[in-house]
Design a protein around this motif. Structure first.
Motif, PDB file in Angstrom:
ATOM      1  N   SER A 130      34.565  17.090  93.936  1.00 38.63           N
ATOM      2  CA  SER A 130      34.170  16.524  95.229  1.00 38.63           C
ATOM      3  C   SER A 130      33.809  17.669  96.156  1.00 38.63           C
ATOM      4  N   THR A 148      33.111  12.876 101.602  1.00 39.00           N
ATOM      5  CA  THR A 148      32.863  13.724 100.436  1.00 39.00           C
ATOM      6  C   THR A 148      31.819  13.093  99.521  1.00 39.00           C
ATOM      7  N   ILE A 149      31.243  13.930  98.677  1.00 39.54           N
ATOM      8  CA  ILE A 149      30.332  13.486  97.621  1.00 39.54           C
ATOM      9  C   ILE A 149      30.932  13.947  96.302  1.00 39.54           C
ATOM     10  N   ASN A 204      30.730  16.314 102.499  1.00 38.83           N
ATOM     11  CA  ASN A 204      29.446  15.661 102.717  1.00 38.83           C
ATOM     12  C   ASN A 204      28.568  16.595 103.549  1.00 38.83           C
ATOM     13  N   ASP A 259      25.524  12.014  91.343  1.00 43.04           N
ATOM     14  CA  ASP A 259      26.457  12.122  92.460  1.00 43.04           C
ATOM     15  C   ASP A 259      26.888  10.723  92.867  1.00 43.04           C
ATOM     16  N   ASP A 260      27.965  10.665  93.615  1.00 41.95           N
ATOM     17  CA  ASP A 260      28.474   9.404  94.150  1.00 41.95           C
ATOM     18  C   ASP A 260      28.714   9.634  95.635  1.00 41.95           C
ATOM     19  N   THR A 261      27.941   8.947  96.456  1.00 44.22           N
ATOM     20  CA  THR A 261      28.021   9.123  97.907  1.00 44.22           C
ATOM     21  C   THR A 261      28.732   7.953  98.585  1.00 44.22           C
ATOM     22  N   SER A 262      29.568   7.241  97.837  1.00 43.65           N
ATOM     23  CA  SER A 262      30.208   6.044  98.387  1.00 43.65           C
ATOM     24  C   SER A 262      31.334   6.354  99.373  1.00 43.65           C
TER      25      SER A 262
END
Length: 146
Positions: A136, A58-59, A139, A51-54
């Motif tokens: 996506s 959204t993730i 979050n 995952d990308d939580t940047s």
């Protein structure tokens, strides 16, 4: 948290595209061993990669689809038919996943396709493609799902 999206991918591929699909549990670690059954092919294994939580709202979820097929014949025409089947299968995957949503995700993005295995293994000619996809999701911290 991510299980519902992986399960949704399995369901979408199985029901909508009519292709056998299941979660990946290392079946391709050593393709020479042939841990897949002859009657179960073709099949798509679905693996959650990262995952990308940047982004705050959204993730991004990234999955790999391992598309596996095999020909159990040395006959060149039969092997060609199997190759055509896998290409038709890829078209179905594209048609039934592109721009679709799983649960509350944004539309699925189809990414790179790469042949990762093509060899004589387990008394068959085995071909494996890896298709990367992403989606996506809201979050879960903001939505209260965590």
């Amino acid at each position: 948290m991510y299980q519902k999206y992986q399960s949704g991918l399995v369901e979408t591929i199985t029901i909508n595209a009519g292709i056998k699909a299941k979660e990946y549990f290392g079946e391709l670690e050593n393709p020479q061993d042939g841990k897949f059954l002859k009657g179960s092919l073709p099949i798509i294994y679905i693996d959650f990669i990262e995952d990308d939580t940047s982004k705050p709202r959204t993730i991004d979820l990234n999955f790999a689809l391992y598309i596996v097929h095999a020909s159990y014949s040395k006959n060149e025409l039969t092997r060609k038919d199997t190759q055509n089947e896998i290409h038709d299968l890829l078209k179905k995957v594209y048609k039934h996943l592109a721009f679709q949503s799983i649960e509350d995700s944004e539309p699925i993005e189809l990414k790179k396709l790469k042949k990762i295995y093509d060899a004589n293994a387990a008394n068959a000619y085995v071909t494996v493609y890896k298709k990367d996809i992403s989606m996506s999701i809201p979050n879960p911290i903001l939505t209260g799902d965590i």
